[in-house]
Scaffold this active site. Structure first.
Site, short mmCIF file in Angstrom:
data_model
loop_
_atom_site.label_atom_id
_atom_site.label_comp_id
_atom_site.label_asym_id
_atom_site.label_seq_id
_atom_site.Cartn_x
_atom_site.Cartn_y
_atom_site.Cartn_z
N CYS A 78 -7.67 0.47 3.84
CA CYS A 78 -8.89 -0.14 3.61
C CYS A 78 -9.96 0.03 5.17
O CYS A 78 -11.07 0.12 5.17
CB CYS A 78 -8.60 -1.63 3.66
SG CYS A 78 -7.84 -2.18 2.20
N ASP A 115 -16.40 -1.44 -6.54
CA ASP A 115 -16.01 -1.15 -4.93
C ASP A 115 -15.23 0.09 -4.84
O ASP A 115 -14.58 0.45 -5.79
CB ASP A 115 -14.85 -2.48 -4.68
CG ASP A 115 -15.43 -3.61 -4.28
OD1 ASP A 115 -16.63 -3.94 -4.47
OD2 ASP A 115 -14.76 -4.46 -3.44
N ASP A 141 -13.92 0.04 1.23
CA ASP A 141 -14.64 -0.96 0.03
C ASP A 141 -16.05 -0.45 -0.19
O ASP A 141 -16.21 -0.10 -1.55
CB ASP A 141 -14.81 -2.66 0.42
CG ASP A 141 -13.26 -2.87 0.72
OD1 ASP A 141 -12.35 -2.28 0.58
OD2 ASP A 141 -13.29 -3.97 1.18
N ASP A 169 -5.55 0.39 -3.70
CA ASP A 169 -4.83 1.10 -2.77
C ASP A 169 -3.62 -0.08 -2.49
O ASP A 169 -2.82 0.40 -1.44
CB ASP A 169 -5.60 1.51 -1.51
CG ASP A 169 -6.51 0.39 -1.23
OD1 ASP A 169 -6.62 -0.69 -1.58
OD2 ASP A 169 -7.39 0.90 -0.06
N HIS A 219 -9.14 -3.52 -5.97
CA HIS A 219 -8.59 -2.28 -4.97
C HIS A 219 -7.43 -1.73 -5.29
O HIS A 219 -6.34 -2.39 -5.39
CB HIS A 219 -8.79 -2.78 -3.56
CG HIS A 219 -9.95 -3.20 -3.18
ND1 HIS A 219 -10.29 -3.93 -1.82
CD2 HIS A 219 -11.50 -3.35 -3.78
CE1 HIS A 219 -11.52 -4.33 -1.88
NE2 HIS A 219 -12.29 -3.86 -3.14
#
Length: 367
Positions: free
Chosen positions: A350, A198, A122, A249, A247
């Site tokens: 992550c 991020d 992150d 992913d 995010h």
């Protein structure tokens, strides 16, 4: 730390990573110790309903440390993951243990404490030999980088470039309380008051970087990153269909030089960047719902995987449909029980920061 030699006889970069799939040689892993439940920043309060926050607080009490049972279970999950990484030949580096429950403030705001250091993907983006600290929009994560400083100092001493985006002020003007209104100028919480992003809103494909705008990344942040990286790189933005985008992913994961895994619920495969025109788009199967509570992530955490090279991929062991699909697509999935880590809001991708992958900067846009 000793450095290997390249084929040309030069010392190999101690930090070197251009993609999500080249041979992984060294990785930083996270640490759930001392995690603190103080992550309801302005973004969280605007994105999550009072009902959702109340449900989360049934398990995790606000402004208190995570229960030790959660920390121990997550630590055991991480140990299983580390065992796999080391067995597969990856050097694993651990971060410092820091206290996250200390109250801190800037001249403009204060918070009862930090959050944790469970998801290095992150706050940090590795591009080539650069460690880039992201200007995150979360007040409680303002000093999260402290847990990584000793390692980063070591890497910098050995030749890595360690840079930080301008530290944001995180004033109230950054957050739009009316973002969800029909006449709002943006579908996201963030305004363009200052650059924020991020690092987990980007994935790397050599000279091409795939990113998204979200509740934690604004256009100003993308523009700063593009300007910083210069003409050697191009950032391509996708439009996320995630109802709470944050995010990339869990939406899209490049797995190899010509294969990208996509979540069909969060992605319109007909609107992917032209960059993927010649790639094989792999449609992820429906995820197996995860069991741990509270629920702070989508079940599509299933595609939050980690590539060890172009074939080996670490995947949650309960995601049997995905494991079968990956085998059919020619990959070698390595199952690992990791759901006990999910209360810390992260999966395999992550929870790691790949410091060194074997490879050089090149283009994977096949025309």
């Amino acid at each position: 730390m000793t450095q290997e030699k390249t084929n040309s006889g030069k010392e190999a970069p101690v930090v070197n990573s251009f993609t999500e799939w080249e041979l992984l040689e060294e990785v930083i892993v996270s640490n759930p110790e001392n995690a603190f439940v103080s992550f309801w920043d302005p973004v969280d309060k605007l994105v999550y309903s009072t009902t959702e926050l109340a449900e989360i607080e049934q398990y995790l009490k606000l402004y208190q440390p995570y229960p030790q049972t959660y920390v121990e279970a997550a630590s055991q999950a991480m140990d299983r993951f580390i065992h796999i990484l080391e067995a597969e030949g990856v050097i694993v580096r651990r971060i410092e243990e820091v206290e996250h429950e200390r109250e801190f403030a800037t001249p403009d705001w204060k918070t009862t404490g930090g959050f944790c250091a469970t998801n290095p993907r992150d706050p940090f983006l590795i591009i080539g030999d650069q460690i880039i600290e992201a200007p995150m929009s979360s007040r409680s994560r303002y000093f999260e980088a402290r847990a990584y400083r000793s390692l980063f100092k070591e890497y910098a001493k050995n030749g890595a470039r360690w840079v930080s985006a301008p530290k944001p002020l995180l004033l109230d003007e950054l957050y739009n309380p009316d973002y969800a209104a029909a006449d709002s100028s943006t579908p996201y919480v963030l305004t363009e008051f200052e650059p924020v992003f991020d690092a987990a809103d980007f994935v790397r494909c050599g000279r091409d970087i795939i990113g998204q705008l979200s509740h934690v990344t604004n256009q100003s942040g993308v523009d700063w990153l593009q300007h910083h990286l210069g003409d050697d790189y191009q950032i391509h933005l996708i439009q996320s269909l995630d109802p709470k985008p944050a995010h990339i992913d869990t939406t899209l994961m490049p797995l190899a030089p010509d294969k990208v895994l996509v979540n069909p619920s969060f992605t319109d495969v007909n609107k992917l960047p032209e960059f993927f025109k010649t790639w094989e788009v792999l449609i992820a199967p429906e995820p197996v719902p995860y069991k741990t509570r509270p629920r702070m992530m989508s079940d599509w955490i299933s595609i939050n995987t980690l590539m060890l090279d172009e074939q080996r991929i670490v995947v949650e062991e309960r995601q049997e449909p995905l494991i079968r699909a990956l085998k059919q697509w020619g990959f070698h999935p390595i199952p690992c029980a990791f759901e006990d880590y999910y209360p810390f809001i992260g999966g395999f991708h992550c929870a790691t920061l790949d410091i060194r992958r074997r490879g050089e900067l090149q283009s994977y846009c096949f025309r």
